[in-house]
Motif scaffolding. Structure first.
Motif, PDB file in Angstrom:
ATOM      1  N   ILE A  52       0.849  -1.182   0.000  1.00  0.00           N
ATOM      2  CA  ILE A  52       0.000   0.000   0.000  1.00  0.00           C
ATOM      3  C   ILE A  52       0.886   1.233   0.000  1.00  0.00           C
ATOM      4  O   ILE A  52       1.827   1.337   0.790  1.00  0.00           O
ATOM      5  CB  ILE A  52      -0.926   0.009   1.221  1.00  0.00           C
ATOM      6  CG1 ILE A  52      -1.900  -1.169   1.140  1.00  0.00           C
ATOM      7  CG2 ILE A  52      -1.667   1.339   1.330  1.00  0.00           C
ATOM      8  CD1 ILE A  52      -2.774  -1.328   2.356  1.00  0.00           C
ATOM      9  N   GLY A  53       0.588   2.140  -0.892  1.00  0.00           N
ATOM     10  CA  GLY A  53       1.300   3.406  -0.939  1.00  0.00           C
ATOM     11  C   GLY A  53       0.298   4.546  -0.873  1.00  0.00           C
ATOM     12  O   GLY A  53      -0.810   4.439  -1.396  1.00  0.00           O
ATOM     13  N   HIS A  54       0.644   5.602  -0.231  1.00  0.00           N
ATOM     14  CA  HIS A  54      -0.237   6.755  -0.115  1.00  0.00           C
ATOM     15  C   HIS A  54       0.350   7.883  -0.955  1.00  0.00           C
ATOM     16  O   HIS A  54       1.522   8.226  -0.803  1.00  0.00           O
ATOM     17  CB  HIS A  54      -0.385   7.173   1.344  1.00  0.00           C
ATOM     18  CG  HIS A  54      -0.952   6.079   2.186  1.00  0.00           C
ATOM     19  ND1 HIS A  54      -2.296   5.789   2.220  1.00  0.00           N
ATOM     20  CD2 HIS A  54      -0.357   5.157   2.991  1.00  0.00           C
ATOM     21  CE1 HIS A  54      -2.505   4.762   3.020  1.00  0.00           C
ATOM     22  NE2 HIS A  54      -1.340   4.365   3.501  1.00  0.00           N
TER      23      HIS A  54
END
Length: 155
Positions: free
Chosen positions: A31-33
Motif C-alpha cells: 500500500i502506498g499513499h
C-alpha cells in the motif's frame, strides 16, 4: 515453507541457482499513499504547478490541435461511440472513462486540452478493443490491467 530468496541462507540460494531446490516467483503489492496535484482545485485557482509536478502533467498545446480533435470526433462517430459532455459520475483523478454498456466516453473536465487528446485516444482504444461485443467474443475475459495496458499502448 517458502522463503524469499533474499532472506534464504547461502546454501539454499546456491541450491536454487543450480536447480536442486525448487523456486517460484511471487508478486506482492504494498500500500502506498500518494497526493496528486489534480486532486486539488489549484488549476481552477490559477496556481502554477511546481517544477516537481510539471513532468507528470501535460500542459501546453500542440500543432493542429483542433484538427486532431476533429479527426478523433469523426472517428468516434464512425465507430458509433458517443462522446459525453461530462462524466455520469465524479471520476476523481481519472483523466477519462469508457462506459461499455453505453458505448460512450467521457473526459474529466479538469483535463488540460492536450490531456484531452491523449486520453480520448486511450478511451477510443477501450471502445474498440473492450466493447461488449468484443468482450463476448473472447474465450477468456481480460483483466483490468490487461485492458489498461492495451489501451495505453494504442495511445
Amino acid at each position: 515453507e517458502w522463503v524469499p530468496l533474499s532472506k534464504a541462507p547461502k546454501p539454499i540460494k546456491d541450491g536454487v541457482k543450480q536447480g536442486r531446490i525448487p523456486s517460484r516467483k511471487m508478486m506482492y503489492f504494498k500500500i502506498g499513499h500518494v497526493f496528486e496535484y489534480t486532486q486539488t482545485d489549484a488549476r481552477e485557482k490559477g496556481i502554477e504547478v511546481s517544477d516537481i509536478f510539471k513532468r507528470y502533467h501535460r500542459d501546453g498545446g500542440m500543432e493542429n490541435e483542433q484538427d486532431i480533435r476533429d479527426a478523433l470526433t469523426t472517428l468516434a462517430d464512425a465507430r458509433n461511440v458517443t462522446l459525453l459532455d461530462e462524466p455520469l459520475d465524479e471520476i476523481g483523478t481519472a483523466k477519462g472513462c469508457y462506459y461499455p454498456e453505453l458505448h460512450a466516453i467521457a473526459l474529466n473536465p479538469r483535463n488540460s486540452s492536450i490531456e484531452d487528446i491523449s486520453v480520448l485516444i486511450h478511451e477510443l482504444a477501450h471502445a474498440e478493443l473492450h466493447n461488449q461485443e468484443r468482450n463476448f467474443e473472447r474465450d477468456q475475459p481480460l483483466t483490468a490491467p490487461e485492458k489498461e495496458f492495451q489501451a495505453e499502448m494504442v495511445a
